[in-house]
Write an enzyme that holds these catalytic residues in place. Structure first.
Site, PDB file in Angstrom:
ATOM      1  N   HIS A 307       0.854  -1.193   0.000  1.00 57.72           N
ATOM      2  CA  HIS A 307       0.000   0.000   0.000  1.00 57.72           C
ATOM      3  C   HIS A 307       0.887   1.240   0.000  1.00 57.72           C
ATOM      4  O   HIS A 307       1.904   1.293   0.688  1.00 57.72           O
ATOM      5  CB  HIS A 307      -0.879  -0.012   1.256  1.00 57.72           C
ATOM      6  CG  HIS A 307      -1.747   1.204   1.416  1.00 57.72           C
ATOM      7  ND1 HIS A 307      -2.731   1.531   0.512  1.00 57.72           N
ATOM      8  CD2 HIS A 307      -1.787   2.161   2.369  1.00 57.72           C
ATOM      9  CE1 HIS A 307      -3.342   2.633   0.908  1.00 57.72           C
ATOM     10  NE2 HIS A 307      -2.787   3.042   2.023  1.00 57.72           N
ATOM     11  N   ASN A 308       0.513   2.248  -0.825  1.00 61.35           N
ATOM     12  CA  ASN A 308       1.305   3.485  -0.902  1.00 61.35           C
ATOM     13  C   ASN A 308       2.802   3.157  -1.013  1.00 61.35           C
ATOM     14  O   ASN A 308       3.630   3.642  -0.244  1.00 61.35           O
ATOM     15  CB  ASN A 308       1.050   4.368   0.334  1.00 61.35           C
ATOM     16  CG  ASN A 308      -0.342   4.986   0.313  1.00 61.35           C
ATOM     17  OD1 ASN A 308      -1.038   4.959  -0.695  1.00 61.35           O
ATOM     18  ND2 ASN A 308      -0.758   5.530   1.447  1.00 61.35           N
ATOM     19  N   GLU A 337       1.359  -0.037  -5.473  1.00 65.56           N
ATOM     20  CA  GLU A 337       0.374   1.030  -5.672  1.00 65.56           C
ATOM     21  C   GLU A 337       1.065   2.295  -6.168  1.00 65.56           C
ATOM     22  O   GLU A 337       2.148   2.655  -5.696  1.00 65.56           O
ATOM     23  CB  GLU A 337      -0.376   1.322  -4.376  1.00 65.56           C
ATOM     24  CG  GLU A 337      -1.490   2.347  -4.571  1.00 65.56           C
ATOM     25  CD  GLU A 337      -2.272   2.625  -3.302  1.00 65.56           C
ATOM     26  OE1 GLU A 337      -3.420   3.063  -3.408  1.00 65.56           O
ATOM     27  OE2 GLU A 337      -1.722   2.414  -2.201  1.00 65.56           O
ATOM     28  N   ASP A 339      -0.053   6.274  -6.793  1.00 67.90           N
ATOM     29  CA  ASP A 339      -0.996   7.394  -6.761  1.00 67.90           C
ATOM     30  C   ASP A 339      -0.435   8.484  -7.668  1.00 67.90           C
ATOM     31  O   ASP A 339       0.574   9.112  -7.346  1.00 67.90           O
ATOM     32  CB  ASP A 339      -1.145   7.947  -5.346  1.00 67.90           C
ATOM     33  CG  ASP A 339      -1.824   6.966  -4.407  1.00 67.90           C
ATOM     34  OD1 ASP A 339      -2.340   5.953  -4.894  1.00 67.90           O
ATOM     35  OD2 ASP A 339      -1.821   7.211  -3.184  1.00 67.90           O
ATOM     36  N   HIS A 352       1.313  11.177  -1.998  1.00 68.80           N
ATOM     37  CA  HIS A 352       0.060  10.958  -1.283  1.00 68.80           C
ATOM     38  C   HIS A 352      -0.726  12.259  -1.305  1.00 68.80           C
ATOM     39  O   HIS A 352      -0.371  13.221  -0.618  1.00 68.80           O
ATOM     40  CB  HIS A 352       0.346  10.510   0.155  1.00 68.80           C
ATOM     41  CG  HIS A 352      -0.810   9.842   0.807  1.00 68.80           C
ATOM     42  ND1 HIS A 352      -1.258  10.167   2.063  1.00 68.80           N
ATOM     43  CD2 HIS A 352      -1.620   8.844   0.369  1.00 68.80           C
ATOM     44  CE1 HIS A 352      -2.291   9.413   2.370  1.00 68.80           C
ATOM     45  NE2 HIS A 352      -2.527   8.600   1.364  1.00 68.80           N
ATOM     46  N   GLU A 386      -3.900   4.424  -9.008  1.00 68.58           N
ATOM     47  CA  GLU A 386      -4.915   5.353  -8.501  1.00 68.58           C
ATOM     48  C   GLU A 386      -4.737   6.665  -9.252  1.00 68.58           C
ATOM     49  O   GLU A 386      -3.825   7.444  -8.988  1.00 68.58           O
ATOM     50  CB  GLU A 386      -4.766   5.543  -6.991  1.00 68.58           C
ATOM     51  CG  GLU A 386      -5.913   6.366  -6.413  1.00 68.58           C
ATOM     52  CD  GLU A 386      -5.834   6.485  -4.900  1.00 68.58           C
ATOM     53  OE1 GLU A 386      -6.236   7.547  -4.387  1.00 68.58           O
ATOM     54  OE2 GLU A 386      -5.375   5.536  -4.255  1.00 68.58           O
TER      55      GLU A 386
END
Length: 762
Positions: A307-308, A337, A339, A352, A386
């Site tokens: 995650h992230n 991931e 973003d 983030h 994302e």
């Protein structure tokens, strides 16, 4: 192997120059660059540094802590300084675990190459050593000798030996230590020289509990005959199928005496070498290579997921770095991931959103994935995208993915697959984009944003505060207005999503009636937990035909983690964790994916792959037999200190055995503590567990330092799946909080598993 290091230290020109020492610039940031005097110690195992030649030196790193070396061109930090220093003069020392990299700039290209070649040679030699070879390595013992030789006269008196014992984490009876000291002092000088200290050290590390075990099976107490060793392997180690063949193989591998090998007998030294080796380890060697069926659909596997991934710290102001992707991929992660947001100059950036985390270029992330995606595992990598970009920068994202990843990017479906997802085997060497995909006459918004548009009582997204104004129904009347406030998906990016189309989850019934096998939904940890409690069996059946991803709560701003076992119990495949954060959650994750070649894919138990399964993790009835586990915690070996800076600080160790599985199987027990002995503590205690669903159980062995005033301090741990555990007398080689080796720290246990025995654990 030990002699190889000593030979190379005496003959290799690079190592000779490194032992003389070199002034090298240490770089921590764009603004912090300091010259330091680096020198390889004479043991060949440690590098020390000082402010200047002849200055007070202190340890910098151990060779065993080094994972790899990188050229200056491959350093994110050194590339930022390329106008100040030539990249050819720079190099990076990369450590195991989460320890920050060490970026260095030499005064010349030649000096940089000397250190890179020399360090790589030593790393390769140390990596090829087994456990016993490391214990026999003179550098290891010599390091203790130098630490104990306080006045540096090349000798150790009795007072220095006593002080050394405190450094080694042990407090022994003074008369007993004096006897060992005098026995080793063959020169009768009341001091120990280096060779005499080696004998003193061996006396300290004598394993009486192993000697007793050896004598129980040896008719003469001197050796194990082939038949005696076969009996031990069958009766105690439960190696029933191939005991005679294994006995011959182990004698040839671990018996130090050539005559013993010829006579097919095992000495006490050979017996100890076997017990300390990978063949005497608690982790079944048969589970280390890829041993599972890799031809089943993608949704039939647990997938090592991050995650992230770009973050090295917390979610609010932590550093974003491609190093996050490198570290995740190195540890076998198969779902990362990204973003991605609009960046300056038309170049998309990764960070983030709506926080103070630093920014990195999307094209740099993509280049990193291209370079490292398949270095640890060649099974498919999932890129969880994302997307927060405008139409124009989405096109740039699509272009970078296509041009940089090239043939690695899966851009078309595979032939002949219509009613199931392709397998990891069919997707070897491919990167799959997980994201939104355009459908006719529909506007598609970002995955995390779409979750916010649903009136979902479980909703817990990180971006909720910014999106509450978008919860109105999407109708023809407000569609035009809606287009101005949401992101419209660009066809070029949509086309790169082949098998992993993200869709919003409404209900299990809705998914069955409206979605396809290639659709995937994401759940916050809270939403997923609630679904397990309310409809555990339906969740299991859902995950038997469709992939799902679970991510940490947006409230975890410190990048902490949840217990992934709860989600694996329901068959959730992509359970994404903050890999930059050490702790029990990452220990469990590392433990599960340690098996099957560390390839990042673990086949789910059969009852989690059946779309008609009756299994409910909240009310489990295993299709197999319940089992009883007996763990006898026997002894510990050379445990680390909590605080190495305090010479007089000696640990009071205890061992806690933790089981993680379905709720009924999640429990823990611990031994009593042993006072003032972290060197060779002896517990001799038995712990017993009754387990309903052993196929899902993870075991975590934790060693702690007892403290009646505060929380017991962590010393080391080791985690593994129940299905990969060997029975019998086994060593558990401890790992740090970061998952790196604490060699030679270990605990010695006896493991026994029985079926259908009900026990009272009260």
């Amino acid at each position: 192997m030990a002699s190889q290091i000593q030979d190379r230290l005496a003959t290799d020109q690079d190592l000779l120059l490194m032992q003389e020492g070199t002034m090298i610039r240490k770089v921590r940031s764009k603004n912090w660059k300091k010259l330091r005097y680096f020198r390889l110690q004479n043991d060949g195992m440690t590098v020390w540094h000082a402010r200047q030649a002849g200055g007070i030196a202190k340890p910098t790193f151990s060779i065993s802590d080094v994972e790899t070396l990188r050229k200056g061109h491959d350093s994110e930090l050194l590339r930022c300084l390329m106008e100040e220093f030539p990249l050819e003069q720079g190099f990076t020392v990369v450590f195991h675990g989460r320890r920050p990299n060490l970026d260095l700039v030499a005064n010349s290209v030649e000096e940089a190459q000397v250190w890179m070649r020399g360090l790589q040679l030593l790393v390769d030699l140390v990596t090829s050593m087994d456990h016993q070879e490391r214990l026999d390595q003179p550098g290891w013992v010599n390091d203790w000798f130098h630490r104990g030789d306080r006045n540096e006269d090349g000798r150790m008196n009795f007072q220095e030996a006593q002080r050394l014992l405190h450094l080694m984490n042990v407090e022994m009876n003074e008369d007993y230590i004096l006897n060992l000291f005098q026995a080793a002092d063959v020169s009768q000088s009341d001091t120990l020289e280096a060779e005499e200290f080696v004998n003193f050290y061996k006396a300290l590390t004598k394993r009486t509990e192993v000697e007793e075990l050896f004598e129980n099976f040896s008719s003469d107490g001197q050796k194990l005959t082939l038949l005696e060793f076969v009996d031990f392997l069958r009766e105690e180690q439960k190696e029933r199928d191939h005991a005679p063949d294994l006995a011959l193989e182990f004698i040839d591998r671990y018996e130090p005496s050539e005559s013993g090998k010829l006579r097919h007998v095992l000495s006490m030294d050979g017996f100890l070498s076997y017990l300390c080796s990978k063949d005497g380890d608690i982790f079944n060697p048969a589970c280390l290579p890829i041993y599972q069926d890799m031809t089943q659909p993608l949704n039939h596997y647990f997938i090592n997921s991050s995650h992230n991934t770009y973050l090295l710290g917390d979610q609010l102001c932590g550093q974003s770095s491609v190093e996050g992707y490198i570290r995740a991929l190195k540890r076998g992660c198969r779902c990362v991931e990204v973003d991605v947001w609009d960046g300056p100059g038309g170049e998309p950036i990764v960070y983030h959103g709506h926080t103070l985390t630093s920014r990195i270029l999307f094209k740099d992330v993509t280049a990193t994935l291209a370079q490292y995606a398949f270095q640890t595992s060649d099974y498919p990598l999932i890129l969880s995208l994302e997307n927060h970009c405008s139409w124009e920068q989405q096109e740039t994202v699509a272009r970078h993915l296509t041009e940089i990843l090239g043939e690695q990017l899966l851009s078309t479906t595979l032939d002949g697959l219509f009613n199931q997802l392709p397998s990891p085997e069919l997707l070897r060497g491919k990167i799959l984009v997980k994201g939104k995909k355009l459908r006719i006459f529909e506007d598609i918004v970002d995955e995390e944003e779409e979750e916010q548009l649903e009136p979902d009582p479980y909703c817990e997204s990180e971006t909720q505060p910014q999106l509450q104004h978008e919860t109105q129904e999407l109708t023809p009347r407000n569609r035009k207005k809606k287009k101005n406030s949401t992101l419209i998906l660009c066809p070029a990016l949509s086309a790169l999503v082949v098998y992993l189309r993200t869709v919003s989850f409404q209900s299990f019934t809705h998914s069955r009636e409206n979605y396809h096998i290639y659709d995937i939904s994401s759940f916050s940890e809270t939403k997923a937990r609630n679904l397990i409690k309310e409809a555990g069996n339906e969740f299991v059946q859902h995950n038997a035909w469709q992939l799902c991803r679970v991510y940490p709560s947006g409230l975890r701003t410190d990048s902490s983690n949840f217990n992934p076992q709860e989600l694996w119990n329901a068959g959730c495949q992509i359970v994404a964790l903050n890999m930059q954060t050490a702790g029990f959650a990452m220990d469990i994750c590392d433990g599960l994916f340690r098996q099957n070649g560390g390839c990042g894919y673990v086949l789910k138990p059969e009852f989690l792959r059946d779309t008609m399964s009756f299994f409910n993790p909240e009310k489990p009835i295993s299709p197999f037999k319940a089992q009883t586990l007996l763990v006898q915690v026997i002894s510990g070996q050379q445990l680390p200190k909590v605080d190495n800076t305090k010479e007089t600080s000696i640990v009071d160790p205890l061992v806690r055995v933790e089981l993680f599985g379905v709720p009924e199987d999640t429990r823990q027990q611990e031994t009593n503590y042993v006072a003032n002995n972290g060197f060779n503590p002896h517990w001799g205690q038995a712990l017993c567990f009754h387990v309903q669903v052993p196929e899902l159980v993870m075991l975590r062995f934790v060693v702690k330092d007892y403290n009646r005033k505060t929380r017991n301090d962590f010393l080391g741990q080791y985690t593994l799946p129940w299905t990969c555990m060997k029975q019998g007398y086994r060593h558990i080689h401890l790992l740090s909080k970061d998952g790196t080796s604490l060699h030679p720290a270990s605990i010695f246990v006896y493991i026994c598993i029985r079926e259908d025995l009900e026990v009272d654990e009260s």
